[in-house]
Design a protein around this motif. Structure first.
Motif, PDB file in Angstrom:
ATOM      1  N   LEU A  72       0.824  -1.014  -0.007  1.00  9.97           N
ATOM      2  CA  LEU A  72       0.165   0.152  -0.171  1.00  9.97           C
ATOM      3  C   LEU A  72       0.795   1.384   0.070  1.00  9.97           C
ATOM      4  O   LEU A  72       0.631   2.069  -0.666  1.00  9.97           O
ATOM      5  N   LEU A  73       1.834   1.350   0.895  1.00 11.24           N
ATOM      6  CA  LEU A  73       2.672   2.401   0.941  1.00 11.24           C
ATOM      7  C   LEU A  73       3.613   2.766  -0.145  1.00 11.24           C
ATOM      8  O   LEU A  73       3.976   3.935  -0.581  1.00 11.24           O
ATOM      9  N   SER A  74       3.890   1.557  -0.911  1.00  7.55           N
ATOM     10  CA  SER A  74       4.784   1.712  -2.319  1.00  7.55           C
ATOM     11  C   SER A  74       4.046   2.605  -3.279  1.00  7.55           C
ATOM     12  O   SER A  74       4.717   3.345  -3.854  1.00  7.55           O
ATOM     13  N   LYS A  75       2.597   2.366  -3.061  1.00  9.56           N
ATOM     14  CA  LYS A  75       1.824   3.270  -4.227  1.00  9.56           C
ATOM     15  C   LYS A  75       1.413   4.746  -3.683  1.00  9.56           C
ATOM     16  O   LYS A  75       1.105   5.458  -4.608  1.00  9.56           O
ATOM     17  N   ILE A  76       1.889   5.079  -2.425  1.00 12.49           N
ATOM     18  CA  ILE A  76       1.197   6.376  -1.744  1.00 12.49           C
ATOM     19  C   ILE A  76       2.437   7.103  -0.997  1.00 12.49           C
ATOM     20  O   ILE A  76       2.175   7.427  -0.056  1.00 12.49           O
ATOM     21  N   GLN A  77       3.596   6.855  -1.374  1.00 17.45           N
ATOM     22  CA  GLN A  77       4.597   7.082  -0.493  1.00 17.45           C
ATOM     23  C   GLN A  77       4.883   8.405  -0.147  1.00 17.45           C
ATOM     24  O   GLN A  77       5.145   8.750   0.925  1.00 17.45           O
ATOM     25  N   ASP A  78       4.498   9.376  -1.243  1.00 14.97           N
ATOM     26  CA  ASP A  78       4.583  10.782  -0.748  1.00 14.97           C
ATOM     27  C   ASP A  78       3.582  11.334   0.423  1.00 14.97           C
ATOM     28  O   ASP A  78       3.547  12.429   0.718  1.00 14.97           O
ATOM     29  N   HIS A  79       2.964  10.248   0.688  1.00 12.48           N
ATOM     30  CA  HIS A  79       1.676  10.601   1.676  1.00 12.48           C
ATOM     31  C   HIS A  79       2.531  10.447   3.105  1.00 12.48           C
ATOM     32  O   HIS A  79       2.156  11.019   4.112  1.00 12.48           O
ATOM     33  N   TYR A  80       3.468   9.724   2.899  1.00 16.34           N
ATOM     34  CA  TYR A  80       4.217   9.323   4.273  1.00 16.34           C
ATOM     35  C   TYR A  80       5.667   9.507   4.290  1.00 16.34           C
ATOM     36  O   TYR A  80       6.290   8.960   4.628  1.00 16.34           O
ATOM     37  N   THR A  81       6.221  10.664   3.837  1.00 14.13           N
ATOM     38  CA  THR A  81       7.405  11.273   3.869  1.00 14.13           C
ATOM     39  C   THR A  81       7.340  12.425   4.680  1.00 14.13           C
ATOM     40  O   THR A  81       6.373  12.903   4.916  1.00 14.13           O
ATOM     41  N   PRO A  82       8.476  13.056   5.236  1.00 12.24           N
ATOM     42  CA  PRO A  82       8.494  14.167   6.155  1.00 12.24           C
ATOM     43  C   PRO A  82       7.808  15.346   5.298  1.00 12.24           C
ATOM     44  O   PRO A  82       7.857  15.415   4.009  1.00 12.24           O
TER      45      PRO A  82
END
Length: 182
Positions: free
Chosen positions: A126-136
């Motif tokens: 899941l996070l590989s597809k929306i990684q920019d939601h969970y970066t600093p």
């Protein structure tokens, strides 16, 4: 599935089960942040108050964060892990309500680790597809909040003006909404 679970067990033993004295300052800060978020996770659901479940979520989130240093851990990832954890754990309860904790003691540590591993791999996907939601600074979520504010301004300009007049920003109440809309 067996191979992926073993791979996760290996990761977890490398990272999450390290003695605190061998962790870097960054890793100690990371585990502190993960632990704080896990303790705040769904406080109204008994399952997430159980020590075994909190330890499992800490290990899962810490392991994921260390394995993904570009994004690492940011607040909100725990909210993505909890429904996955609940769904995978439910498979071992034969239709009984997992959330109420009545039967958690019947689940072995090995099964709990399988649930944790399955959750890890789904969270990873899941996070590989929306990684920019969970970066600093969470630019993906910031972008969604900006779009939501523009939509509110167009659809209900009076409400938008009222909230602005009160000094209320969408991030104050809509962060979890956006997080759930992924």
């Amino acid at each position: 599935l067996r191979r992926k679970r073993e791979e996760y067990r290996h990761f977890a033993s490398l990272y999450a089960q390290q003695h605190p004295s061998v962790r870097t300052d960054h890793e100690r800060q990371l585990i502190k942040q993960v632990r704080a978020d896990v303790q705040r996770t769904a406080p109204y659901i008994p399952l997430f108050r159980a020590n075994r479940v909190q330890v499992s979520l800490e290990r899962l989130l810490y392991t994921w964060s260390v394995r993904h240093p570009a994004s690492s851990y940011v607040q909100g990832i725990n909210d993505l892990a909890t429904p996955l954890f609940t769904v995978f754990l439910q498979d071992y309860f034969d239709g009984l309500d997992v959330i109420e904790l009545q039967y958690l003691d019947a689940i072995s540590d090995d099964i709990l680790l399988e649930v944790e591993a399955d959750c890890y791999w789904c969270l990873n996907s899941l996070l590989s597809k929306i990684q920019d939601h969970y970066t600093p600074d969470q630019p993906g979520i910031q972008r969604m909040l900006f779009q939501m504010e523009n939509l509110l301004r167009r659809v209900d300009p009076d409400l938008h003006a009222y909230l602005k007049g009160l000094g209320v920003e969408l991030i104050h109440f809509a962060f979890r909404w956006v997080n759930c809309l992924l």
